[in-house]
Write an enzyme that holds these catalytic residues in place. Sequence first.
Site, PDB file in Angstrom:
ATOM      1  N   HIS A  80     -12.229  12.905 -30.710  1.00 24.80           N
ATOM      2  CA  HIS A  80     -11.246  12.056 -31.586  1.00 24.80           C
ATOM      3  C   HIS A  80     -11.127  10.644 -30.824  1.00 24.80           C
ATOM      4  O   HIS A  80     -10.523   9.886 -31.876  1.00 24.80           O
ATOM      5  CB  HIS A  80      -9.761  12.773 -31.867  1.00 24.80           C
ATOM      6  CG  HIS A  80      -9.873  14.259 -31.765  1.00 24.80           C
ATOM      7  ND1 HIS A  80      -9.963  15.251 -30.903  1.00 24.80           N
ATOM      8  CD2 HIS A  80     -10.199  14.880 -33.101  1.00 24.80           C
ATOM      9  CE1 HIS A  80      -9.841  16.357 -31.380  1.00 24.80           C
ATOM     10  NE2 HIS A  80     -10.174  16.141 -32.714  1.00 24.80           N
ATOM     11  N   HIS A 130      -1.832  12.473 -35.352  1.00 22.05           N
ATOM     12  CA  HIS A 130      -3.459  13.057 -34.924  1.00 22.05           C
ATOM     13  C   HIS A 130      -4.124  12.222 -34.047  1.00 22.05           C
ATOM     14  O   HIS A 130      -3.675  10.906 -33.860  1.00 22.05           O
ATOM     15  CB  HIS A 130      -4.218  12.790 -36.430  1.00 22.05           C
ATOM     16  CG  HIS A 130      -5.610  13.518 -36.248  1.00 22.05           C
ATOM     17  ND1 HIS A 130      -6.645  13.032 -35.814  1.00 22.05           N
ATOM     18  CD2 HIS A 130      -5.863  14.803 -36.712  1.00 22.05           C
ATOM     19  CE1 HIS A 130      -7.496  14.087 -35.808  1.00 22.05           C
ATOM     20  NE2 HIS A 130      -7.284  14.983 -36.370  1.00 22.05           N
ATOM     21  N   GLU A 132      -6.639  11.174 -33.374  1.00 22.25           N
ATOM     22  CA  GLU A 132      -7.773  10.185 -33.640  1.00 22.25           C
ATOM     23  C   GLU A 132      -6.831   8.855 -33.909  1.00 22.25           C
ATOM     24  O   GLU A 132      -7.195   7.651 -33.643  1.00 22.25           O
ATOM     25  CB  GLU A 132      -8.446  10.607 -34.992  1.00 22.25           C
ATOM     26  CG  GLU A 132      -9.458   9.285 -35.300  1.00 22.25           C
ATOM     27  CD  GLU A 132     -10.434   9.432 -36.410  1.00 22.25           C
ATOM     28  OE1 GLU A 132     -10.853  10.566 -36.796  1.00 22.25           O
ATOM     29  OE2 GLU A 132     -10.426   8.489 -37.117  1.00 22.25           O
ATOM     30  N   THR A 171     -11.151   8.896 -40.126  1.00 23.79           N
ATOM     31  CA  THR A 171     -12.542   9.347 -40.380  1.00 23.79           C
ATOM     32  C   THR A 171     -12.486  10.723 -41.378  1.00 23.79           C
ATOM     33  O   THR A 171     -13.502  10.751 -42.120  1.00 23.79           O
ATOM     34  CB  THR A 171     -13.401   9.569 -39.426  1.00 23.79           C
ATOM     35  OG1 THR A 171     -12.907  10.494 -38.537  1.00 23.79           O
ATOM     36  CG2 THR A 171     -13.706   8.360 -38.618  1.00 23.79           C
ATOM     37  N   CYS A 201     -15.946   9.623 -42.567  1.00 23.25           N
ATOM     38  CA  CYS A 201     -17.441   9.826 -42.295  1.00 23.25           C
ATOM     39  C   CYS A 201     -18.267  10.630 -43.108  1.00 23.25           C
ATOM     40  O   CYS A 201     -17.718  11.235 -44.198  1.00 23.25           O
ATOM     41  CB  CYS A 201     -17.253  10.275 -40.822  1.00 23.25           C
ATOM     42  SG  CYS A 201     -17.252  12.038 -40.895  1.00 23.25           S
ATOM     43  N   SER A 229      -6.919  20.813 -37.585  1.00 23.32           N
ATOM     44  CA  SER A 229      -8.153  20.225 -37.942  1.00 23.32           C
ATOM     45  C   SER A 229      -8.047  19.403 -39.450  1.00 23.32           C
ATOM     46  O   SER A 229      -8.024  20.318 -40.080  1.00 23.32           O
ATOM     47  CB  SER A 229      -9.265  21.186 -38.144  1.00 23.32           C
ATOM     48  OG  SER A 229     -10.464  20.710 -38.622  1.00 23.32           O
ATOM     49  N   ASN A 231      -9.875  17.553 -40.899  1.00 22.91           N
ATOM     50  CA  ASN A 231     -10.930  17.778 -42.221  1.00 22.91           C
ATOM     51  C   ASN A 231     -10.947  19.161 -42.736  1.00 22.91           C
ATOM     52  O   ASN A 231     -11.225  19.357 -43.917  1.00 22.91           O
ATOM     53  CB  ASN A 231     -12.542  17.527 -41.629  1.00 22.91           C
ATOM     54  CG  ASN A 231     -13.090  18.285 -40.915  1.00 22.91           C
ATOM     55  OD1 ASN A 231     -13.725  19.283 -41.316  1.00 22.91           O
ATOM     56  ND2 ASN A 231     -13.040  18.250 -39.349  1.00 22.91           N
ATOM     57  N   SER A 274     -15.502  21.118 -37.141  1.00 24.90           N
ATOM     58  CA  SER A 274     -15.162  21.720 -35.653  1.00 24.90           C
ATOM     59  C   SER A 274     -15.530  23.256 -35.643  1.00 24.90           C
ATOM     60  O   SER A 274     -15.244  23.978 -34.533  1.00 24.90           O
ATOM     61  CB  SER A 274     -14.006  21.155 -35.220  1.00 24.90           C
ATOM     62  OG  SER A 274     -12.992  21.529 -36.070  1.00 24.90           O
TER      63      SER A 274
HETATM   64 FE1  SF4 Z   1     -17.423  12.076 -36.055  1.00 24.81          FE
HETATM   65 FE2  SF4 Z   1     -17.600  14.682 -36.938  1.00 24.81          FE
HETATM   66 FE3  SF4 Z   1     -15.058  13.286 -36.833  1.00 24.81          FE
HETATM   67 FE4  SF4 Z   1     -16.901  12.688 -38.617  1.00 24.81          FE
HETATM   68  S1  SF4 Z   1     -15.899  14.593 -38.562  1.00 24.81           S
HETATM   69  S2  SF4 Z   1     -15.829  11.330 -37.300  1.00 24.81           S
HETATM   70  S3  SF4 Z   1     -19.175  13.037 -37.484  1.00 24.81           S
HETATM   71  S4  SF4 Z   1     -16.538  14.126 -35.216  1.00 24.81           S
END
Ligand code: SF4
Length: 320
Positions: A80, A130, A132, A171, A201, A229, A231, A274
């Site tokens: 992150h 978060h 990141e 991202t 991303c 997580s 995403n 992940s």
């Molecule tokens: Fe990188 Fe994966 Fe995070 Fe996208 S989801 S920024 S590819 S670690």
Amino acid sequence: MIKPPLTILLAAPRGFCAGVVRAIDIVERALALYGAPVFVRHEIVHNKFVVDSLKAKGAIFVKELDEVTDTTRPVVFSAHGVPKSVPAMAAARHMFQLDATCPLVTKVHMEAQRHHAEGFEIILIGHQGHPEVIGTMGQLPDGAVRLIETVEDARRISVLNPEKLAYITQTTLSVDDTRDVISELQRRFPSIRGPYKEDICYATTNRQEAVKSIAPRVQLLLVVGAPNSSNSQRLVEVGARHGTPRSLLVQRASDLDWSTLEGLSVIGITAGASAPESLVNEMIDAFRDHYDVAVETVSLREENVAFKLPRELRETSTAP
Ligand code: SF4
């Protein structure tokens, strides 16, 4: 016993992204080259199964560097990204540091630094707390990056100079929600500068698109992933918004409540960036115990992204 038929639509792409593969490789390669223990600051990626399997191989996870008891051992920073203060502290303690920050997160860090060097005020669209976001904000002095999360935040934020304003994003956000937040910023501040290429991303975008393609066809969408997580959480939301009556985040097959999973005929399965594929297979096998399962992969596009390991780990072993 005759089992009822069930079609599982398997979204593709799903699961591990290139940044996660690289981060796990970094820990495993460090263990192979330098032996155990290898310290890892924060969960290397947001998945308990991955973290537990690295622990079993000799990784020790810490929240902060001051918990590292043996500074002669390698220390890995998570995918992150970390605030600048972290490598600075590691250097001050003469630690052997290995940075597993995803190159696509590093790209956002570099954008922030470039905007700042040119005298721009920076708005970061992301989720408070978060890792990141903490890492990205920590690339610059306190106050240089302002965090917003919603369209409402974009409507309210006051800036120093609308002509010297830039935005960057986390991202792993929702592509659709972020588009709305950016539109509001652009409406209010027409000169605002954005990234040359999307900050969200490729892996986040592809996994959300794949879910959109199956969501209207399924009675239930299972997202294999961890509650922390980002995403994975976004995939649950995308499923719910695009026609799935039930969209659930599940860590392991053992978490499924079978009393609520009767009478299904078509479900969808995907996995956050992940989550390992073994957990998806475990989920499908669990359904095979209850249903006569047919699996249909719905593939939106191929991914062929790979990131290089840090130089220290590509070369032959040297003691840390
Ligand atoms: Fe990188 Fe994966 Fe995070 Fe996208 S989801 S920024 S590819 S670690």
